[in-house]
Design an enzyme around this catalytic site. Structure first.
Site, PDB file in Angstrom:
ATOM      1  N   ASP A 191      -9.089  17.536 -51.124  1.00 61.03           N
ATOM      2  CA  ASP A 191     -10.304  17.660 -50.314  1.00 61.03           C
ATOM      3  C   ASP A 191     -11.222  16.505 -50.699  1.00 61.03           C
ATOM      4  OD1 ASP A 191     -12.556  18.409 -48.957  1.00 61.03           O
ATOM      5  OD2 ASP A 191     -13.044  20.099 -50.257  1.00 61.03           O
ATOM      6  N   ASP A 249     -16.024  11.694 -50.928  1.00 61.28           N
ATOM      7  CA  ASP A 249     -16.495  12.315 -52.175  1.00 61.28           C
ATOM      8  C   ASP A 249     -15.708  13.577 -52.509  1.00 61.28           C
ATOM      9  OD1 ASP A 249     -17.687  13.657 -49.920  1.00 61.28           O
ATOM     10  OD2 ASP A 249     -19.106  14.615 -51.273  1.00 61.28           O
ATOM     11  N   ASP A 293      -9.905  17.559 -42.489  1.00 61.59           N
ATOM     12  CA  ASP A 293     -10.512  18.122 -43.705  1.00 61.59           C
ATOM     13  C   ASP A 293     -10.214  19.613 -43.828  1.00 61.59           C
ATOM     14  OD1 ASP A 293     -12.030  18.142 -46.024  1.00 61.59           O
ATOM     15  OD2 ASP A 293     -13.958  18.310 -44.981  1.00 61.59           O
ATOM     16  N   GLU A 298     -20.182  14.330 -48.334  1.00 63.24           N
ATOM     17  CA  GLU A 298     -19.978  15.509 -47.478  1.00 63.24           C
ATOM     18  C   GLU A 298     -20.195  16.795 -48.266  1.00 63.24           C
ATOM     19  OE1 GLU A 298     -17.616  18.738 -45.408  1.00 63.24           O
ATOM     20  OE2 GLU A 298     -17.432  17.979 -47.436  1.00 63.24           O
TER      21      GLU A 298
HETATM   22 ZN   LIG Z   1     -13.740  18.621 -47.484  1.00 59.96          ZN
END
Ligand SMILES: [Zn+2]
Length: 411
Positions: A143, A82, A200, A177
């Site tokens: 991200d 996401d 991440d 997340e």
């Molecule tokens: Zn992230």
């Protein structure tokens, strides 16, 4: 289909996967499943036969072990599908600047949006690299689509390189997340991994083994409501009480005035009428004691303000959100050590960092899967100025390969 890390990245970012904290469903938005299905297809295509999307929107897949040793720990590589609700992620138009020669980058879709070297000093390390941005009207989604692209690319390399020995590697792609529900329905039993890594993080070379510890606080105020015409000496307006509390919050303990290892008290919502008002806050610190100190300080302020309102009352509720994963990782030092060594072997100087936030990994660490965070290469997350370079994504791929080798070698 082409299969460099950049090709994959460019395919994933154009799919809108914004999550929605207000949605009660799982995953919070159905559009995340579109990317989940594409990822499964690509994983099947590169030869991962058990790749699948489960009913909660998680992608699971296994790179089978090819090592003669049978004691190699199973590691999990994790990234989230996401993008953050903070900024639009629909109709992303990625821009590829080849052979960047320095200087500020003006985004073509909105000339007001400029990625300035002065505000993004990491650009100074990108001369000659290929930089990807959005057109300025959306976020990019590095991200964490950079993490997804890096893991799939590394998986393909491992599958095609019988000479690279490694244990079983589990892949886990999570939805939601960004709204802190990323691991809620993750099935760790089914995953069957001993240790994990989220891909991440930001700057190339960074391994993060610390997150904030996080609580939320809800202050519910009950005032004394009365017709304003008869209010003299009697009314205690809950709106004013809430305002007085917010006004007294320490200004040097706010997100905008703290950095590094400092924590903060941050009001995130306020609502009310004369009779009742409520303030929502989040408390952040790297230690449990730091959290407690801030919560005590906050309640002292409330109590002190309430002294002027003898007919009113309040309720102060603390809810635990997540805890610093360092508590768990320090008990399993090889997890971070191996990541640092992998970064080194991939040609970088490893930097240990701490995250002013949480990750899927901090939750996973406390669920029994120690899980630090490795860089994915992106910068300026959650904003239209988000950017990443192909070369840094390549370095993350190299780091994953080295990591797989190190776990096998050290078993
Ligand atoms: Zn992230």
């Amino acid at each position: 289909m082409t299969d460099t890390v950049t090709d994959r990245f460019l395919r994933y970012v154009v799919i809108d996967t914004q999550s929605d904290a207000k949605s009660p469903s799982q995953p919070s938005t159905a559009k995340q499943l579109t990317l989940g299905r594409i990822l499964v297809e690509e994983l099947l295509e590169i030869g991962i036969t058990d790749a699948h999307l489960d009913e909660h929107g998680y992608v699971y897949a296994t790179i089978p072990a090819n090592s003669g040793k049978n004691n190699v720990p199973v590691i999990c590589l994790c990234a989230h599908m996401d993008t953050a609700p903070d900024f639009s992620g629909s109709n992303v138009k990625p821009q590829l600047i080849r052979n960047y020669q320095g200087g500020d980058i003006t985004l073509p879709g909105d000339k007001q949006r400029v990625i300035r070297v002065s505000e993004h000093p990491e650009l100074k390390n990108q001369h000659g690299n290929d930089i990807i941005t959005s057109d300025g009207t959306t976020l990019l989604g590095a991200d964490d689509k950079a993490g997804l692209a890096e893991i799939v690319t590394a998986a393909q390399i491992l599958l095609n390189s019988p000479d690279i020995k490694h244990g079983a590697i589990r892949i886990l792609f999570t939805p939601d997340e960004e709204i802190a529900r990323g691991v809620e329905k993750a099935d760790l039993k089914k995953l069957g991994a001993d240790f994990g890594y989220t891909l991440d993080g930001e700057t190339a070379g960074t391994v993060e083994d610390e997150t904030f510890s996080a609580d939320s606080v809800e202050i519910a105020i009950t005032g004394v409501a009365i017709h304003p015409g008869f209010a003299f000496g009697r009314m205690e307006n809950a709106i004013r009480i809430a305002g007085a509390i917010v006004d007294r919050l320490p200004k040097d303990m706010a997100p905008e005035s703290t950095q590094g290892k400092q924590g903060f008290i941050h009001p995130t919502g306020i609502s009310g009428a004369m009779e009742k008002a409520s303030i929502s806050l989040i408390i952040r610190d790297f230690t449990d004691e730091g959290l407690t100190t801030k919560e005590t300080l906050l309640e002292d302020i409330v109590r002190d303000v309430m002294k002027s309102y003898p007919g009113s009352s309040y309720r102060f509720t603390v809810t635990q959100q997540y805890r610093n994963m360092k508590n768990v990782l320090d008990q399993n030092p090889q997890v971070v050590d191996n990541a640092m060594e992998a970064v080194r072997r991939a040609g970088m100087t490893p930097v240990r960092g701490s995250i002013r936030g949480g990750t899927d990994g901090s939750r996973l660490s406390f669920m029994g899967l120690p899980c630090p965070n490795i860089f994915a290469g992106g910068h300026a997350f959650h904003s239209p100025l988000e950017w990443v370079s192909s070369q840094d994504m390549g370095k993350a791929v190299d780091t994953i390969i080295e990591l797989a080798k190190i776990w096998e070698e050290r078993a």
